[in-house]
Write an enzyme that holds these catalytic residues in place. Structure first.
Site, PDB file in Angstrom:
ATOM      1  N   CYS A 135       0.837  -1.214   0.000  1.00 40.70           N
ATOM      2  CA  CYS A 135       0.000   0.000   0.000  1.00 40.70           C
ATOM      3  C   CYS A 135       0.866   1.256   0.000  1.00 40.70           C
ATOM      4  O   CYS A 135       1.538   1.560   0.999  1.00 40.70           O
ATOM      5  CB  CYS A 135      -0.924  -0.032   1.216  1.00 40.70           C
ATOM      6  N   CYS A 149      -0.057   3.910   2.648  1.00 37.55           N
ATOM      7  CA  CYS A 149       0.347   3.456   3.982  1.00 37.55           C
ATOM      8  C   CYS A 149       1.778   3.890   4.280  1.00 37.55           C
ATOM      9  O   CYS A 149       2.115   4.265   5.405  1.00 37.55           O
ATOM     10  CB  CYS A 149       0.235   1.935   4.101  1.00 37.55           C
TER      11      CYS A 149
END
Length: 337
Positions: free
Chosen positions: A96, A99
């Site tokens: 991600c 993230c």
């Protein structure tokens, strides 16, 4: 699971629909020894190469006691700790991109706040049960746990000023719910000495916190009352009792229904008091104060005294130093006189 599209700004909501009881009651797996991070390991690093899970409440990269990696097997310890210290959960994955932008911000702020909350990092791919418990639909997702209850915070890679604002509001909500402890042994940041050890928790305070952890609000209130009987000037017990009474008053009701009822009948004292309680629990102290000051203006006699008393009690919950309290005190004075 996908990264999120653009979303409105974060808004605290203590009445999340997540049930953590399964995780809270899970038998904990014995912790394996932590492996030091390899070269280049960072916020997106996955489990150790040997497959061993990091220990519950063990340090993450950098040996920071305010940042921990947790798993499905050991998340129960964080739910239990949340009765004393706010726990912020960063749900992420190695693939991600957002993230990898957000995690360093959260870790840096966890260090800066120096133990006011614990940052728990959960790799959703490696720990699907935690992700399912929080009903994660996209990542990054950030939630908190207070006194065993989930508090949705936000989704997406928010910039640091917004994250800081959410954390500040979370700490106010935590204080309103009697969760005012700090992470044991937390230091003050890079190169700074550890904060002085907190004094031992008085026995009745410890009894109240234990009762909160097991969900027994009546026992927690009784413990705080006994503490005040022994020491009437015990400000921490007074704040703790006010927070517990707030939660007891809202027990069995839901914020959306309470707010709708108050809006439908703006002169209804009972509806207004309950709505204001829910607003304080959700972090909207200013809205709660405005609601009750308006009720003071339109009520008389015993009803006015009840509203004024509730407003003063909520001042205690939020804290006398909060600027919203100072503004509401002025509004109350104007409404009364």
């Amino acid at each position: 699971m996908s990264t999120p599209a653009s979303r409105p700004g974060p808004r605290l909501n203590l009445r999340g629909a997540v049930d953590l009881s399964g995780l809270a009651n899970r038998p904990q797996r014995p912790a394996a020894p932590a492996s030091p991070p390899g070269p280049g390991a960072g916020p997106g690093a996955g489990p150790a190469a040997d497959g061993a899970a990091p220990p519950a409440a063990g340090p993450a990269a950098g040996d920071a006691p305010v940042v921990v990696d947790v798993t499905d097997a050991d998340f129960a310890s964080l739910v239990q700790l949340s009765a004393q210290v706010p726990v912020v959960v960063d749900l992420w994955a190695t693939w991600c991109g957002p993230c990898k932008q957000l995690s360093p911000v959260l870790e840096r702020l966890a260090q800066e706040y120096a133990g006011a909350f614990l940052l728990a990092k959960v790799d959703v791919d490696a720990n699907p049960q935690v992700a399912a418990a929080f009903q994660v639909q996209s990542i990054p997702t950030v939630v908190a746990v207070l006194a065993g209850q989930p508090v949705p915070l936000f989704q997406g890679a928010y910039p640091e000023p917004q994250v800081r604002q959410v954390l500040d509001e979370l700490l106010k909500v935590a204080a309103a719910n009697g969760v005012t402890g700090r992470v044991p042994g937390a230091g003050g940041g890079d190169g700074e000495p550890a904060a002085p050890a907190e004094p031992p928790v008085p026995p009745l305070h410890a009894e109240a916190r234990d009762a909160i952890a097991r969900g027994d609000l009546d026992a927690a209130a009784e413990a705080y009352r006994r503490a005040l009987a022994e020491a009437p000037a015990d400000a921490e017990a007074a704040v703790g009792l006010a927070g517990i009474e707030l939660r007891r008053r809202t027990r069995g009701s839901q914020a959306p229904e309470a707010l709708a009822a108050a809006q439908a009948a703006p002169g209804d004292v009972e509806a207004g008091l309950l709505a204001a309680d829910h607003q304080v629990l959700a972090g909207d102290a200013a809205g709660a104060f405005d609601r009750l000051v308006a009720l003071v203006r339109t009520t008389h006699g015993d009803d006015r005294d009840r509203v004024r008393s509730r407003l003063v009690e909520l001042f205690e919950v939020v804290g006398a130093d909060d600027p919203r309290v100072a503004a509401a005190r002025r509004g109350l004075a104007a409404a009364l006189y």
